[in-house]
Design an enzyme around this catalytic site. Structure first.
Site, PDB file in Angstrom:
ATOM      1  N   GLU A  17       0.837  -1.208   0.000  1.00 39.71           N
ATOM      2  CA  GLU A  17       0.000   0.000   0.000  1.00 39.71           C
ATOM      3  C   GLU A  17       0.871   1.257   0.000  1.00 39.71           C
ATOM      4  O   GLU A  17       2.078   1.202   0.173  1.00 39.71           O
ATOM      5  CB  GLU A  17      -0.908   0.029   1.232  1.00 39.71           C
ATOM      6  CG  GLU A  17      -2.312  -0.505   1.008  1.00 39.71           C
ATOM      7  CD  GLU A  17      -3.173   0.426   0.158  1.00 39.71           C
ATOM      8  OE1 GLU A  17      -2.647   1.426  -0.390  1.00 39.71           O
ATOM      9  OE2 GLU A  17      -4.379   0.157   0.035  1.00 39.71           O
ATOM     10  N   ASN A 148     -10.456   5.237   1.357  1.00 37.72           N
ATOM     11  CA  ASN A 148      -9.552   5.005   0.237  1.00 37.72           C
ATOM     12  C   ASN A 148      -9.731   6.080  -0.824  1.00 37.72           C
ATOM     13  O   ASN A 148     -10.578   6.961  -0.707  1.00 37.72           O
ATOM     14  CB  ASN A 148      -9.801   3.619  -0.372  1.00 37.72           C
ATOM     15  CG  ASN A 148      -8.863   2.558   0.174  1.00 37.72           C
ATOM     16  OD1 ASN A 148      -7.647   2.776   0.255  1.00 37.72           O
ATOM     17  ND2 ASN A 148      -9.405   1.419   0.574  1.00 37.72           N
ATOM     18  N   ASP A 199     -10.114   1.158  -4.450  1.00 34.11           N
ATOM     19  CA  ASP A 199      -9.046   1.222  -3.449  1.00 34.11           C
ATOM     20  C   ASP A 199      -8.296   2.533  -3.665  1.00 34.11           C
ATOM     21  O   ASP A 199      -8.916   3.554  -3.935  1.00 34.11           O
ATOM     22  CB  ASP A 199      -8.147  -0.017  -3.561  1.00 34.11           C
ATOM     23  CG  ASP A 199      -7.483  -0.376  -2.230  1.00 34.11           C
ATOM     24  OD1 ASP A 199      -6.835   0.497  -1.629  1.00 34.11           O
ATOM     25  OD2 ASP A 199      -7.595  -1.539  -1.802  1.00 34.11           O
TER      26      ASP A 199
END
Length: 292
Positions: A17, A148, A199
């Site tokens: 991430e 997100n 995301d």
């Protein structure tokens, strides 16, 4: 238009991430959230360093060539890259053991938008979104499950954001000088009929939004009106976040995850959790340093 990203580092992240290109260092930083690790790599995907922390770290902001600000499980902390030194800046839900930070990004004003979420995996709506700038922390949203897609238009007048389970990317007008919302949130794109869940996201220099699709094996480029402009295929299912980098900001780096995949899925997705990249015909935006 459809293209396919290629693996540049088989990093085997449980939850890759927060990719962030540092123009001063010509390095990409990204995290394995579940393993509390920060990596730095070259544009070619060669690891230059990695750091292990004793708490979750999910995102970073640039201070200068020597220092980052990390969005950690307990708040924002300055991080000296050469020494590994850590200095607290501001606590964020530090006494709440049920939450952690997640997707976060700096607005063109230097304001850091930071998301928090349930860290148990139950996706309870106990998270929030915060705005930090020049020493002041402000709560923007609460009752969030998985924050997100935090990103901003090049001129700083629009913020984008998603609560992943809703499958909706939202937008709001922002003050370009402060990064604070100045209007009501409205729908940017409903992706419930598309692939996967929204995301992480980033906006390029033309104002188009690139959104990673968790469970969708792709990154989708949305035009400013929310329509789909193109799709970048990724050969794993759990695609987490894109970031522009490289000398001309025309390389799209893409982090991915291996968490929660079955044995059969892992066998089919041997490079799940890897770092992918593709050369793009449009440049991204250089990340704005945080205004401390």
């Amino acid at each position: 238009m459809t293209q396919t990203a290629k693996l540049i580092l088989d990093s085997q992240c449980s939850l890759g991430e927060g990719p962030l290109w540092h123009p001063g260092r010509q390095e990409l930083f990204f995290f394995d959230i579940n393993n509390e690790t920060l990596f730095s790599v070259t544009a070619a995907g060669e690891i230059t360093n990695q750091w292990l922390f004793n708490e979750i770290v999910a995102a970073a902001a640039i201070v200068d060539d020597d220092t980052l600000v990390l969005a950690t499980e307990t708040g924002l902390k300055g991080f000296e890259l050469a020494t590994g030194g850590i200095a607290p800046i501001v606590g964020i839900e530090a006494s709440n053991g049920a939450t952690r930070t997640n997707d976060s990004r700096v607005h063109p004003s230097g304001a850091f938008w930071i998301g928090t979420m349930d860290k148990s995996g139950d996706d309870a709506a106990i998270g929030a979104v915060y705005h930090y700038r020049a020493g002041t922390l402000t709560t923007l949203k609460s009752g969030i499950a998985i924050p997100n897609a935090t990103c901003f238009s090049p001129d700083g007048t629009i913020a984008y954001w998603a609560d992943t389970p809703t499958k909706k990317i939202m937008q709001v007008a922002t003050d370009p000088a402060t990064g604070l919302p100045i209007g009501e949130w409205t729908l940017f794109a409903d992706v419930s009929d598309g692939r996967g869940y929204p995301d992480g996201a980033v906006v390029d220099s033309e104002g188009y939004l690139w959104n990673a699709k968790w469970g969708g094996s792709c990154v989708v480029r949305h035009a400013p009106d929310g329509s789909i402009d193109r799709i970048i295929e990724v050969p794993v299912s759990q695609v987490t976040c894109p970031a522009f980098g490289g000398p001309d900001l025309k390389t799209l780096f893409i982090t991915t995850a291996a968490k929660n995949l079955s044995a059969e899925q892992l066998a089919a997705e041997k490079v799940a959790g890897g770092l992918f990249a593709i050369d793009i015909d449009v440049a991204g935006q250089a990340e704005t340093p945080i205004q401390l």
